[in-house]
Design a protein around this motif. Structure first.
Motif, PDB file in Angstrom:
ATOM      1  N   THR A 106       0.848  -1.345   0.098  1.00 45.19           N
ATOM      2  CA  THR A 106      -0.052   0.128   0.105  1.00 45.19           C
ATOM      3  C   THR A 106       0.833   1.256   0.026  1.00 45.19           C
ATOM      4  OG1 THR A 106      -1.749  -1.021   1.242  1.00 45.19           O
ATOM      5  CG2 THR A 106      -1.854   1.202   1.237  1.00 45.19           C
ATOM      6  N   ARG A 175      -9.184  -5.534  -9.052  1.00 43.78           N
ATOM      7  CA  ARG A 175      -9.573  -4.971  -7.971  1.00 43.78           C
ATOM      8  C   ARG A 175      -8.775  -4.732  -6.654  1.00 43.78           C
ATOM      9  NH1 ARG A 175     -12.826 -10.164  -5.001  1.00 43.78           N
ATOM     10  NH2 ARG A 175     -11.248 -11.622  -5.088  1.00 43.78           N
ATOM     11  N   ASN A 176      -9.178  -4.315  -5.795  1.00 41.53           N
ATOM     12  CA  ASN A 176      -8.224  -4.211  -4.459  1.00 41.53           C
ATOM     13  C   ASN A 176      -6.882  -3.589  -4.608  1.00 41.53           C
ATOM     14  OD1 ASN A 176     -10.283  -5.402  -2.720  1.00 41.53           O
ATOM     15  ND2 ASN A 176      -9.656  -7.556  -3.266  1.00 41.53           N
ATOM     16  N   CYS A 177      -6.755  -2.568  -5.457  1.00 44.63           N
ATOM     17  CA  CYS A 177      -5.719  -1.832  -5.634  1.00 44.63           C
ATOM     18  C   CYS A 177      -6.214  -0.533  -6.065  1.00 44.63           C
ATOM     19  CB  CYS A 177      -4.941  -2.455  -6.826  1.00 44.63           C
ATOM     20  SG  CYS A 177      -5.840  -2.489  -8.339  1.00 44.63           S
ATOM     21  N   ARG A 182      -5.322  -0.258 -12.024  1.00 44.26           N
ATOM     22  CA  ARG A 182      -6.242  -1.237 -11.979  1.00 44.26           C
ATOM     23  C   ARG A 182      -7.004  -1.235 -13.632  1.00 44.26           C
ATOM     24  NH1 ARG A 182     -11.424  -0.833  -8.099  1.00 44.26           N
ATOM     25  NH2 ARG A 182      -9.817  -0.810  -6.474  1.00 44.26           N
ATOM     26  N   PRO A 215      -5.947 -12.182  -4.561  1.00 41.64           N
ATOM     27  CA  PRO A 215      -6.873 -11.022  -3.875  1.00 41.64           C
ATOM     28  C   PRO A 215      -7.251  -9.742  -4.779  1.00 41.64           C
ATOM     29  CG  PRO A 215      -5.364 -11.635  -2.306  1.00 41.64           C
ATOM     30  CD  PRO A 215      -4.780 -12.231  -3.625  1.00 41.64           C
ATOM     31  N   THR A 216      -6.120  -9.572  -5.809  1.00 45.96           N
ATOM     32  CA  THR A 216      -6.268  -8.395  -6.671  1.00 45.96           C
ATOM     33  C   THR A 216      -6.987  -8.619  -8.166  1.00 45.96           C
ATOM     34  OG1 THR A 216      -3.825  -8.443  -7.134  1.00 45.96           O
ATOM     35  CG2 THR A 216      -4.607  -7.073  -5.682  1.00 45.96           C
ATOM     36  N   TRP A 250      -7.081 -13.217   4.132  1.00 45.73           N
ATOM     37  CA  TRP A 250      -7.725 -12.126   3.200  1.00 45.73           C
ATOM     38  C   TRP A 250      -8.286 -13.072   2.034  1.00 45.73           C
ATOM     39  CZ3 TRP A 250      -5.182  -8.087  -0.147  1.00 45.73           C
ATOM     40  CH2 TRP A 250      -6.419  -7.258  -0.764  1.00 45.73           C
ATOM     41  N   LEU A 254     -12.086 -13.649   0.685  1.00 48.16           N
ATOM     42  CA  LEU A 254     -12.431 -13.597  -0.675  1.00 48.16           C
ATOM     43  C   LEU A 254     -12.987 -14.821  -1.399  1.00 48.16           C
ATOM     44  CD1 LEU A 254      -9.376 -10.965  -1.648  1.00 48.16           C
ATOM     45  CD2 LEU A 254     -11.860 -10.326  -1.450  1.00 48.16           C
TER      46      LEU A 254
END
Length: 448
Positions: A106, A175-177, A182, A215-216, A250, A254
């Motif tokens: 992050t 996603r998740n970024c 993206r 996750p992304t 995580w 998901l």
């Protein structure tokens, strides 16, 4: 110096010195049968490939007249290092702090990777990155780009210009970024297919379908990646797996229907030969057995795992089920481009678990093991006759301490342990790609 003989063996150049190469894994088979060490070896190169290799005393009289002979006194010749997992967009953020993996992504990774939307910035970093590989004796690497198509274009173009064998791909993240990092399942597949068609199999280049990590990517993007893996079965698959406990938790949230993190990838058809997953720390026996059964492999990244506090890779558990792995620097989570330092940290990871990584096996994991998990052992990593002449020259007297300690060594194994513990980056005296010097006498890259 030139060799003077009327014998017919042809070569464009001959290199003489101590020589080490592997034919097997010293950790899982009879150690003496897994490698060849020559105290006075000769490596003959012709047209970018190994023409002959063996004891100098046996080969010298068989080389055609006038072939240049390069003497490497107080040095060790061995195959170029193979880095099975490294991020070139993270070159300029190496040695950045972070509380753990997700915090580090992050606060450092995602902000840095925004730069790679700019093709000019990507080209500049790609050139510096490849220079660093050459300085550290890495002649083949599997490289992640950013989400931007331009990042993959830049690293491929730079590698092609140098004649390097390289595997790379643009990251897939929908996603998740951050929004500006993206893509979408549709756009990511479009760009990936275009990159595969243009670069895969061109010169010494290969494409890796690159899901950043589960996750992304949405279900749609993971389905897309699996579809491309089926449509292009000779491409690579490259991602991350079970690096950090928070990441594992995580993934469980998901993908609640999946048995494990690995099961997510298997569900979407992303487990097969030439699928390489970085880290693989927090796996169970079933996961490791599935990786072994499907031919998927792990990129063991000890400097990164220690730097980010992610955990300790279990070599013994992988060996017990026949799961394949090789070494990787994982720059910029990893703290060094040096495979010598990476070997040293791998040794410590084993020590912390009461396991033993022999020096011979450490050097195997940095050379032939990488070629094997990449399915390229017929071309690189061995210095066998007919293989590509990617090799390095290690200076055994790079520092006064190294010279002093090497002089007291009683065996090859002890000498290798000293090298991976004490050798500085500039111990890589020369790096050769297809027989051409890309780094020589500690100077800059000679590539054009």
């Amino acid at each position: 110096m030139a060799l003077r003989t009327d014998s017919p063996l042809q070569a464009t150049v001959a290199h003489r010195g101590r020589l080490l190469r592997f034919s097997g894994d010293p950790g899982t088979q009879d150690e003496p049968s897994a490698y060849q060490y020559l105290d006075d070896g000769l490596l003959l190169i012709a047209d970018g490939k190994v023409a002959a290799v063996g004891p100098a005393g046996e080969l010298l009289n068989g080389v055609a007249a006038g072939v240049p002979l390069i003497e490497h006194r107080d040095a060790l010749l061995l195959p170029g290092f193979i880095d099975s997992h490294i991020h070139y967009p993270q070159t300029d953020m190496i040695a950045s702090g972070g509380t753990d993996l997700l915090d580090w992504l992050t606060h450092y990774t995602f902000p840095e990777e925004r730069r790679f939307a700019d093709a000019g910035a990507a080209r500049e970093v790609a050139e510096f990155f490849l220079d660093e590989l050459m300085r550290n004796g890495t002649t083949t690497a599997q490289v992640l780009g950013s989400v931007h198509r331009a990042s993959a274009e830049a690293i491929f173009a730079a590698a092609e210009a140098r004649g390097l064998r390289l595997i790379a791909g643009k990251c897939l993240m929908d996603r998740n970024c951050p929004d500006d990092l993206r893509d979408t399942a549709i756009d990511g597949e479009r760009d990936t297919r275009a990159l595969i068609e243009h670069w895969h199999g061109r010169a010494r280049l290969h494409y890796a379908i690159t899901v950043r990590f589960a996750p992304t990517s949405t279900n749609a993007q993971l389905q897309s990646a699996g579809r491309m893996a089926r449509d292009y079965p000779d491409t690579f698959i490259h991602s991350h797996l079970a690096e950090n406990l928070g990441e594992v938790a995580w993934v469980r949230e998901l993908f609640p229907k999946s048995r494990s993190y690995l099961d997510v990838y298997e569900h979407y058809g992303l487990l097969r030969e030439r699928a390489i997953y970085a880290h693989c720390i927090h796996l169970d026996t079933t996961d490791r057995e599935r990786m072994a059964a499907t031919g998927a492999s792990c990129a063991f990244s000890p400097t990164s795992n220690l730097y980010l506090g992610s955990g300790l890779f279990d070599l013994a558990a992988c060996d017990a089920v026949g799961m394949n792995y090789a070494l990787a620097t994982d720059v910029g989570g990893g703290s060094s481009f040096s495979m010598l330092k990476t070997m040293s940290e791998a040794y410590k990871v084993a020590q912390l678990q009461g396991q033993r990584l022999t020096p011979l096996r450490a050097f195997y994991l940095a050379t032939l093991a990488g070629a094997r998990i990449l399915g390229l052992a017929d071309r690189i990593g061995t210095l066998s006759v007919g293989s590509e002449a990617d090799f390095i020259v290690l200076d055994l007297k790079a520092t006064p301490l190294l010279e002093r300690r090497i002089a007291r060594c009683q065996s090859l194994s002890e000498e290798l342990l000293v090298l991976m513990t004490l050798a500085p980056d500039h111990a890589i005296r020369e790096t050769h790609v297809l027989g051409r010097p890309m780094l020589s006498a500690h100077g800059p890259s000679l590539a054009t």
